[in-house]
Scaffold this motif. Sequence first.
Motif, PDB file in Angstrom:
ATOM      1  N   CYS A  97       0.809  -1.231   0.000  1.00 46.99           N
ATOM      2  CA  CYS A  97       0.000   0.000   0.000  1.00 46.99           C
ATOM      3  C   CYS A  97       0.840   1.279   0.000  1.00 46.99           C
ATOM      4  O   CYS A  97       1.771   1.435   0.781  1.00 46.99           O
ATOM      5  CB  CYS A  97      -0.922  -0.006   1.214  1.00 46.99           C
ATOM      6  N   ILE A  98       0.499   2.199  -0.910  1.00 47.18           N
ATOM      7  CA  ILE A  98       1.178   3.493  -0.947  1.00 47.18           C
ATOM      8  C   ILE A  98       0.272   4.601  -0.388  1.00 47.18           C
ATOM      9  O   ILE A  98       0.528   5.793  -0.600  1.00 47.18           O
ATOM     10  CB  ILE A  98       1.683   3.851  -2.368  1.00 47.18           C
ATOM     11  N   GLY A 136      -5.454   6.321  -0.854  1.00 47.79           N
ATOM     12  CA  GLY A 136      -6.840   6.599  -0.453  1.00 47.79           C
ATOM     13  C   GLY A 136      -7.886   6.294  -1.515  1.00 47.79           C
ATOM     14  O   GLY A 136      -9.082   6.457  -1.279  1.00 47.79           O
ATOM     15  N   ILE A 169      -8.467  -0.382   3.032  1.00 46.47           N
ATOM     16  CA  ILE A 169      -7.107  -0.730   3.465  1.00 46.47           C
ATOM     17  C   ILE A 169      -7.064  -0.847   4.992  1.00 46.47           C
ATOM     18  O   ILE A 169      -6.403  -1.734   5.534  1.00 46.47           O
ATOM     19  CB  ILE A 169      -6.042   0.265   2.924  1.00 46.47           C
ATOM     20  N   CYS A 212      -6.951  -0.049  -6.893  1.00 51.72           N
ATOM     21  CA  CYS A 212      -5.673   0.007  -6.173  1.00 51.72           C
ATOM     22  C   CYS A 212      -4.495   0.088  -7.147  1.00 51.72           C
ATOM     23  O   CYS A 212      -4.304  -0.792  -7.973  1.00 51.72           O
ATOM     24  CB  CYS A 212      -5.523  -1.211  -5.266  1.00 51.72           C
ATOM     25  N   PRO A 213      -3.695   1.165  -7.058  1.00 46.77           N
ATOM     26  CA  PRO A 213      -2.607   1.354  -8.026  1.00 46.77           C
ATOM     27  C   PRO A 213      -1.494   0.318  -7.905  1.00 46.77           C
ATOM     28  O   PRO A 213      -0.716   0.152  -8.843  1.00 46.77           O
ATOM     29  CB  PRO A 213      -2.085   2.753  -7.705  1.00 46.77           C
ATOM     30  N   VAL A 214      -1.401  -0.360  -6.747  1.00 42.37           N
ATOM     31  CA  VAL A 214      -0.352  -1.370  -6.602  1.00 42.37           C
ATOM     32  C   VAL A 214      -0.947  -2.773  -6.573  1.00 42.37           C
ATOM     33  O   VAL A 214      -0.313  -3.725  -6.148  1.00 42.37           O
ATOM     34  CB  VAL A 214       0.511  -1.110  -5.345  1.00 42.37           C
ATOM     35  N   ILE A 265      -3.303  -4.433  -4.874  1.00 45.10           N
ATOM     36  CA  ILE A 265      -3.566  -5.277  -3.712  1.00 45.10           C
ATOM     37  C   ILE A 265      -4.947  -5.886  -3.915  1.00 45.10           C
ATOM     38  O   ILE A 265      -5.915  -5.163  -4.181  1.00 45.10           O
ATOM     39  CB  ILE A 265      -3.543  -4.458  -2.410  1.00 45.10           C
TER      40      ILE A 265
HETATM   41  S1  SF4 Z   1      -5.989   1.887  -3.166  1.00 47.62           S
HETATM   42 FE1  SF4 Z   1      -4.315   0.469  -2.694  1.00 47.62          FE
HETATM   43  S2  SF4 Z   1      -2.516   1.788  -2.415  1.00 47.62           S
HETATM   44 FE2  SF4 Z   1      -4.317   3.120  -2.332  1.00 47.62          FE
HETATM   45  S3  SF4 Z   1      -4.767   3.266  -0.117  1.00 47.62           S
HETATM   46 FE3  SF4 Z   1      -6.040   1.606  -0.950  1.00 47.62          FE
HETATM   47  S4  SF4 Z   1      -4.795  -0.224  -0.621  1.00 47.62           S
HETATM   48 FE4  SF4 Z   1      -3.418   1.509  -0.395  1.00 47.62          FE
END
Ligand code: SF4
Lengths: 478, 209
Positions: A310-311, A314, A339, A370-372, A374
């Motif tokens: 997570c980065i 939000g 998250i 989610c940009p990464v 997850i």
């Molecule tokens: S979208 Fe992904 S990176 Fe962004 S806050 Fe939620 S879990 Fe973290």
Amino acid sequence: MATVFQQEIHVALSDLKLQRTIQSATARFGEKRREVIAPDVLPEYQELRDHASRLKQHTLDHLDYYLEMLEARVQERGGHVVWCADAEAAVEAVVAIGREHGVKLAVKSKSMVSEEIHLNEALERNNIEPVETDLGEYIMQLARERPYHIVAPALHKTRGDVADLFVDQLGVERTEEPEELTKIARLILREKFLTADMGISGANFLVAESGAVVLVENEGNIRMTTSAPRVHVAVTGIEKLIPRAADLAVFLKLLGRSGSGQPITSYTSFLSGPRREGEINGPDEFYLLLVDNGRTKVLADEEKRETLHCIRCGACSNVCPVYRRIGGHTYPGAYSGPIGAILTPQFAGLGHEPELPFASSLCGACGEVCPVKIDIPRMLLALRRDVKRGEAREKRWFPEKLAFQGWSWVMRHPWVFERAGLMAQVFLPPQGGDAWIRKGPGPLEAWTDTRDFPPRAPRSFRRLWRERSGKAHKEPAA
Amino acid sequence: MPDRDRILSKVRSALGRSSGQAVPAAPPPRLVIPSWSLEERIRRFSENFLGETFVAANGDEARDFVASKTEGLAAVASNSSVLRELGVSGLPNVQCGFVDRDELRLACIAAGVGITSASYAIADPGALVVLAGAEEERLISLAPPRHIAVIPADRILSSLDELFTVVPDPALESSSMVLIGGPSRTGDIEMTLTLGVHGPREVYVVIVE
Ligand code: SF4
């Protein structure tokens, strides 16, 4: 009896003004995000997500190596690295640094880790005055509340709320103009920046190869916090590492867009150690606090390790139908939204937060944005399973377990399922018209208390399927 | 056991790794650099940068523009050679040549304008890149309410990807590299865009061809 979590949910749901505020703010965030990742604007968006996810996975899978590299590089540049096993160790370390440098006033820029470890309270107890300098955080500090949203801490406050707060806490003349309110805050905080002995920041990224802290912002308060005072302390989690500066090319493109819908934020600072020979401003001392506080536990769980990708953009909160109703303060712990629902139970232990993984409709929106990458829905399911296993071990699950074992047996035996459907007819009211069931029998009443149950279809899906596929199977006798 | 060793040993046992165990190469950086002409880069920068852009045909034009934006205001300039060569540092109300931290700080707080150059600019997304050192400094582009940056056109790079190709490790050059995407801003009160929170509310970039 309703739990605290359930009570908080009811409080949020019955506040109509709050409901309107959260809905419109999160909708705006969502729209802005969609505009800047649209395929004609950013065709490589999915590729960037894949790459970011791969980089995070690689770094976490070899975290010991990158942590040691980071430590060596920070030290080479004259910075100090302080390892903190838990929240207590982390706040003690900050207080000790403050004492060593005779700090009375510390300016702070937004840091979720400092919320997590309750740093401000500890500083106050030790006669160091912490002042939040992000406008949203400053408002929250005056209101004595915790951040409502990972990116927009004061998202739930209207301009009227802020005006009241400024009159009460700062004794200024009342104005509801955001422009004027911002000016008041600028003036007060300017003074603090110039007199503070220590600046405390978080970190969006730690670059192992450079020994650098990367900070992303729009207001300029982070630049002030990290440039004006003599001492800079960056407090952050051990999971924030990325291997090289060049990897930022991917992460910066994703963070601003996912968080606030900006191709790039106003300021991105890349800071490595104290100021050097020939540099006029900048801190004389730099400390990097690497906080574990439950992160190694998550790392050890291979199934859920990716939670640490997570980065903190939000984006998942902005699209979550649950967050958008129950709001940020309902979630226990520092992290709200989807998250938070997977992070907090893993940090605190499932025994403390067994309800959180269930606070989701599993619609999948969070995982999609989610940009990464997850897979939050999968994490939620895994955590639900863990909660139920825990309850089973404590034998608190008996009736539910029996019911689900029965259900699963029925589902695995089609002929039983079909007969069960026919039998259910006996208990259900006649079909046709508006035959929604408003009051279920026995324990099912709890379910129908908050929703209606649809009437049984005149012909079952299985029967229709048989008819349409032309297979003439014999209808089982009722 | 000190926290350092405790954390590292927990990390290693979580990952099933031993101390000093080799690490496979990280996925290579993803750097895709478009080949835009100088005109194209200038055009895109002006379009993407959230402050105002002025393209000056020559040094005199650049200096005159800066003079018009500093008229009647106290200004602080960085020790950039670009500013000196263009004669910006010599404008009547511009103070420069600071070496003392406290003096510079006081001047920045009192000033209405901060004038700097930048090591680079980026066309997409639009941003200035300022590395602190003998030429530039952290507060001049931050504390005064108006910031003017004067840069030679050929310092405009195409993208973030190109920046990290030209400066693969900013830490080797400075303790501070900052990317500036526009004026200081916030949306913290009802998501209403408000400029000039802690940094400048106006940013002008003068590109000298
Ligand atoms: S979208 Fe992904 S990176 Fe962004 S806050 Fe939620 S879990 Fe973290």
